[in-house]
Scaffold this motif. Structure first.
Motif, short mmCIF file in Angstrom:
data_model
loop_
_atom_site.label_atom_id
_atom_site.label_comp_id
_atom_site.label_asym_id
_atom_site.label_seq_id
_atom_site.Cartn_x
_atom_site.Cartn_y
_atom_site.Cartn_z
N LYS A 1 -133.64 83.07 -35.80
CA LYS A 1 -132.49 82.63 -35.00
C LYS A 1 -132.84 81.59 -33.94
O LYS A 1 -132.11 80.59 -33.80
CB LYS A 1 -131.80 83.83 -34.36
N PRO A 2 -133.92 81.75 -33.15
CA PRO A 2 -134.21 80.71 -32.15
C PRO A 2 -134.36 79.32 -32.76
O PRO A 2 -133.95 78.33 -32.16
CB PRO A 2 -135.52 81.19 -31.52
N ALA A 3 -134.94 79.25 -33.97
CA ALA A 3 -135.09 77.95 -34.64
C ALA A 3 -133.74 77.43 -35.09
O ALA A 3 -133.44 76.23 -34.96
CB ALA A 3 -136.04 78.08 -35.82
N ARG A 4 -132.88 78.32 -35.64
CA ARG A 4 -131.53 77.89 -36.07
C ARG A 4 -130.74 77.35 -34.87
O ARG A 4 -130.11 76.29 -34.95
CB ARG A 4 -130.75 79.07 -36.67
N VAL A 5 -130.80 78.09 -33.78
CA VAL A 5 -130.05 77.68 -32.58
C VAL A 5 -130.51 76.31 -32.09
O VAL A 5 -129.69 75.43 -31.79
CB VAL A 5 -130.22 78.75 -31.47
N TRP A 6 -131.82 76.08 -32.01
CA TRP A 6 -132.32 74.80 -31.51
C TRP A 6 -131.92 73.64 -32.42
O TRP A 6 -131.50 72.58 -31.95
CB TRP A 6 -133.83 74.86 -31.37
N MET A 7 -132.01 73.85 -33.72
CA MET A 7 -131.65 72.78 -34.65
C MET A 7 -130.16 72.47 -34.61
O MET A 7 -129.75 71.30 -34.70
CB MET A 7 -132.10 73.15 -36.07
N LEU A 8 -129.32 73.50 -34.45
CA LEU A 8 -127.87 73.26 -34.36
C LEU A 8 -127.51 72.53 -33.06
O LEU A 8 -126.59 71.72 -33.03
CB LEU A 8 -127.11 74.58 -34.46
N ARG A 9 -128.25 72.79 -32.02
CA ARG A 9 -128.01 72.05 -30.78
C ARG A 9 -128.37 70.58 -30.93
O ARG A 9 -127.70 69.70 -30.39
CB ARG A 9 -128.83 72.67 -29.64
N LYS A 10 -129.44 70.29 -31.67
CA LYS A 10 -129.82 68.90 -31.89
C LYS A 10 -128.83 68.18 -32.80
O LYS A 10 -128.58 66.99 -32.63
CB LYS A 10 -131.23 68.83 -32.51
N ILE A 11 -128.25 68.91 -33.74
CA ILE A 11 -127.35 68.27 -34.71
C ILE A 11 -126.00 67.93 -34.09
O ILE A 11 -125.24 67.11 -34.60
CB ILE A 11 -127.16 69.18 -35.96
N MET B 1 -139.86 70.41 -28.53
CA MET B 1 -139.94 69.04 -28.01
C MET B 1 -140.33 68.05 -29.11
O MET B 1 -139.88 66.90 -29.11
CB MET B 1 -140.97 68.98 -26.87
N THR B 2 -141.12 68.51 -30.06
CA THR B 2 -141.47 67.62 -31.18
C THR B 2 -140.24 67.29 -32.01
O THR B 2 -140.01 66.12 -32.37
CB THR B 2 -142.54 68.29 -32.06
N LEU B 3 -139.41 68.30 -32.30
CA LEU B 3 -138.18 68.05 -33.06
C LEU B 3 -137.24 67.16 -32.26
O LEU B 3 -136.62 66.24 -32.82
CB LEU B 3 -137.49 69.37 -33.41
N GLU B 4 -137.14 67.41 -30.98
CA GLU B 4 -136.26 66.58 -30.15
C GLU B 4 -136.70 65.12 -30.18
O GLU B 4 -135.86 64.21 -30.26
CB GLU B 4 -136.25 67.11 -28.71
N GLN B 5 -137.98 64.86 -30.10
CA GLN B 5 -138.48 63.49 -30.17
C GLN B 5 -138.19 62.88 -31.53
O GLN B 5 -137.82 61.69 -31.62
CB GLN B 5 -139.99 63.47 -29.88
N MET B 6 -138.33 63.65 -32.59
CA MET B 6 -138.00 63.15 -33.93
C MET B 6 -136.53 62.75 -34.01
O MET B 6 -136.18 61.69 -34.56
CB MET B 6 -138.31 64.23 -34.98
N CYS B 7 -135.66 63.60 -33.47
CA CYS B 7 -134.22 63.31 -33.50
C CYS B 7 -133.90 62.07 -32.67
O CYS B 7 -133.07 61.24 -33.06
CB CYS B 7 -133.44 64.50 -32.99
N PHE B 8 -134.57 61.96 -31.52
CA PHE B 8 -134.34 60.81 -30.66
C PHE B 8 -134.72 59.51 -31.36
O PHE B 8 -133.97 58.52 -31.33
CB PHE B 8 -135.14 60.99 -29.37
N GLU B 9 -135.86 59.50 -31.99
CA GLU B 9 -136.31 58.29 -32.69
C GLU B 9 -135.41 57.97 -33.88
O GLU B 9 -135.12 56.79 -34.15
CB GLU B 9 -137.76 58.47 -33.15
N ALA B 10 -134.95 59.00 -34.59
CA ALA B 10 -134.10 58.78 -35.77
C ALA B 10 -132.71 58.31 -35.40
O ALA B 10 -132.00 57.75 -36.24
CB ALA B 10 -134.01 60.06 -36.59
N SER B 11 -132.30 58.53 -34.16
CA SER B 11 -130.95 58.14 -33.74
C SER B 11 -130.90 56.75 -33.11
O SER B 11 -129.85 56.33 -32.64
CB SER B 11 -130.40 59.16 -32.75
#
Length: 621
Positions: free
Chosen positions: A91-101, A56-66
């Motif tokens: 792998k779980p971290a790779r998967v989550w970051m690729l979904r955000k990208i 959720m922290t990464l998702e919020q970062m992506c949201f603000e940056a977009s």
């Protein structure tokens, strides 16, 4: 002043970083990279709940940056994420970051995503493909085209084909066309579907060539692709006939499902120019194809479609004319009523039947006399019931209830026996005083068939329900309803000096004849009174029908005629009482008790034998 200071600080930082050989973008990317490195251990946890906070922290970062105006931040975080998607990351971290990208990245992520298309993990490969598929830049499309060209296995080919079709990538058409033949079924069908998604001139041309020459197992997907191309072309430019031309070509098919699908699609993309062909198809086909054509006529959109239907009714004949009349009815084109009714004497029975059916939906008071004349001229037996239904529907659209039956009652005077029988059925459906007088007169006819039909109608005539009331109350709140029943309150002791108010907006939804007193006064455990004046044109016996929630006590001209001290829900006609109405004014007063929940009362009046009563008028005063 603060904005000027901020701009000055930013300018100083740019000059300082430039002087030291470090770009502001690199610095921003490093900040994101540092934060991502802090989050990766959490995002890489084996247990899903343990990943939540970091994700959720990464998702919020992506949201603000977009956010709009933050192009530098978006690019920096995208580049930082790409640096942490290598196989050495959990792998779980790779998967989550690729979904955000997938929704964040642009041209800067294409090189890394292209590399990930060849990753050993199939889930990572699929996420990289989806990210490129949704990346709006040309380099992303080029990467997918290159991946298709170099693909060695069918699964990869199909994946890249689907991505290019999703992007509607016109530059891939030349590579897709050769894949529609000489390949495995999955690759060929994917390529054909992608051409339908792309739907540019070359793609449609290739599909039409396949359609005209292809009779193997892929023909169904070719047809589907052409129909989707037709819809896509219509969305891109509704004023161009390209999509309609595709459908018209498919309508020539010898395959029934193809013709049905093309007909249905015309209903989505057609315009006024397709009205006549669709009407002719409905007239000259049967079964599912006719149903599809009628449905298409009903769903056509465009400001001039209705006008075209109205105009073509006057110009057409036979079954086509009947279908156009049906279309005017299903589309509720009320302005077509006059031109539809003009076809009432058409020599084609199908047209006459369509006219009668249509008038029940689109006809108004102006067309009533003509349709009644048509009934009296001898409607074919199979259309007589439809004509009666049409006349009932047209009469019921007349707002004044007292005038609804007037044209029908007038027509009774000179009608022959079959027509009178129809008119009696219509009058019985309309009800009201005008209809009642006409049917009562018919019950005295010398024609035994007319007399029998009128008498039968009168025997089932609905009671006259009183809707005009004034209300007084509430009395004795807090006392139970059965205890209030025999206790006299002001309206019983001196009704003319009690306080009365008109009953308004108190319809009882499930029982139209009843009035909902809980809409007049809310609350439980009390009682109230309603009163009305009945004007009778003569002295006559009457049968009163009462229904109440809860108890009801009734007085006519000061004499008790009904007592029901009960706890119950309302339904009309729960109690019956015979009484005599004097000529002139008669005062009816009802006491209604209330325990809890709904509070309602209804009162109807009939002749003592259960038939209708006449000569009454009601006044709340």
């Amino acid at each position: 002043m603060s904005k000027m200071i901020n701009r000055g600080i930013v300018t100083a930082m740019v000059l300082l970083l430039g002087a030291t050989g470090v770009s502001l973008a690199d610095d921003l990317k490093q900040e994101y990279l540092n934060k991502i490195d802090e989050l990766i251990p959490g995002m890489g946890q084996a247990e899903i709940p343990a990943r939540k906070n970091s994700q959720m922290t990464l998702e919020q970062m992506c949201f603000e940056a977009s956010a709009p105006g933050k192009s530098a931040e978006r690019k920096a975080i995208s580049e930082a994420i790409m640096l942490r998607t290598s196989p050495d990351v959990a792998k779980p971290a790779r998967v989550w970051m690729l979904r955000k990208i997938e929704s964040l990245g642009r041209e800067e992520v294409v090189p890394t995503l292209t590399t990930l298309l060849r990753d050993e993990d199939p889930q990572v490969r699929e996420l990289a493909r989806r990210a490129l598929q949704n990346n709006p830049t040309e380099p992303a499309a080029a990467a997918l085209r290159d991946a298709l060209t170099s693909a060695k296995d069918d699964e990869t080919k199909v994946a890249m084909i689907n991505a290019l079709g999703f992007r509607r990538d016109a530059d891939s058409v030349s590579a897709l066309i050769p894949l529609t033949s000489g390949q495995t079924t999955s690759v060929a069908r994917a390529a054909i579907a992608a051409l339908g998604d792309i739907a540019d001139h070359e793609a449609v041309k290739a599909l039409m060539l396949m359609y005209s020459s292809n009779h193997d197992s892929n023909q169904d997907i070719v047809v589907d692709a052409l129909l989707r191309a037709a819809q896509s072309l219509h969305r891109q430019n509704p004023d161009r006939p390209a999509g309609v031309r595709i459908c018209n070509q498919l309508l020539k098919s010898s395959d029934l499902p193809t013709r049905i699908a093309a007909t249905s699609t015309l209903g989505q993309i057609g315009n006024a120019s397709t009205v006549k062909p669709l009407a002719e198809r409905a007239a000259n086909t049967e079964g599912g194809e006719r149903t599809a054509a009628r449905g298409a006529l009903m769903h056509l959109e465009g400001d001039d479609v209705d006008s075209t239907i109205v105009a073509l009714i006057g110009e057409s004949s036979g079954a086509t004319k009947a279908e156009l009349i049906n279309a005017a009815s299903t589309r509720n084109i009320h302005r077509a009523s006059s031109v539809v009714l003009a076809a009432a004497n058409d020599s084609d029975p199908a047209v006459r039947g369509a006219v009668i059916s249509a008038m029940s939906r689109i006809g108004g008071a102006a067309e009533l006399p003509k349709l009644i004349d048509l009934l009296s001229q001898g409607v074919a037996a199979e259309y007589r019931e439809d004509a009666e239904t049409a006349i009932i529907g047209m009469c019921q659209r007349i707002e004044n209830e007292d005038k609804r039956a007037v044209p029908v009652a007038q027509a009774m005077q000179d009608a022959d026996t079959p027509t009178q029988l129809s008119l009696i059925r219509i009058l019985a459906a309309l009800q009201g005083s005008t209809a009642l007088d006409a049917v009562r007169e018919a019950s005295q006819s010398s024609d035994p068939n007319v007399k029998r039909a009128a008498s039968a109608a009168l025997s089932t005539w609905e009671p006259t329900y009183i809707k005009e009331w004034v209300f007084s109350g509430v009395y004795d709140p807090g006392v139970g309803p059965t205890d209030q029943f025999d206790k006299a309150y002001a309206p019983e002791n001196d009704p003319d000096n009690a306080k009365w108010q008109p009953v308004k907006d108190a319809a009882f939804p499930s029982i139209p004849a009843a009035i909902a007193l809980h809409k007049v006064v809310k609350g439980d455990n009390h009682c109230g009174y309603v009163r009305t004046t009945i004007h009778s044109n003569r002295e006559q016996s009457a049968l009163f029908l009462f229904g109440s929630d809860d108890g009801v006590k009734a007085w006519l001209n000061g004499e008790v005629i009904q007592e029901s001290n009960v706890i119950r829900g309302v339904s009309c006609d729960q109690d019956q009482s015979k009484a005599t109405l004097k000529k002139g004014e008669n005062v009816l007063m009802l006491k209604v008790t209330q325990g809890g929940g709904d509070w309602a009362v209804c009162c109807g009046i009939q002749a003592p034998n259960g038939g209708p009563i006449s000569g009454l008028r009601f006044e709340a005063k």
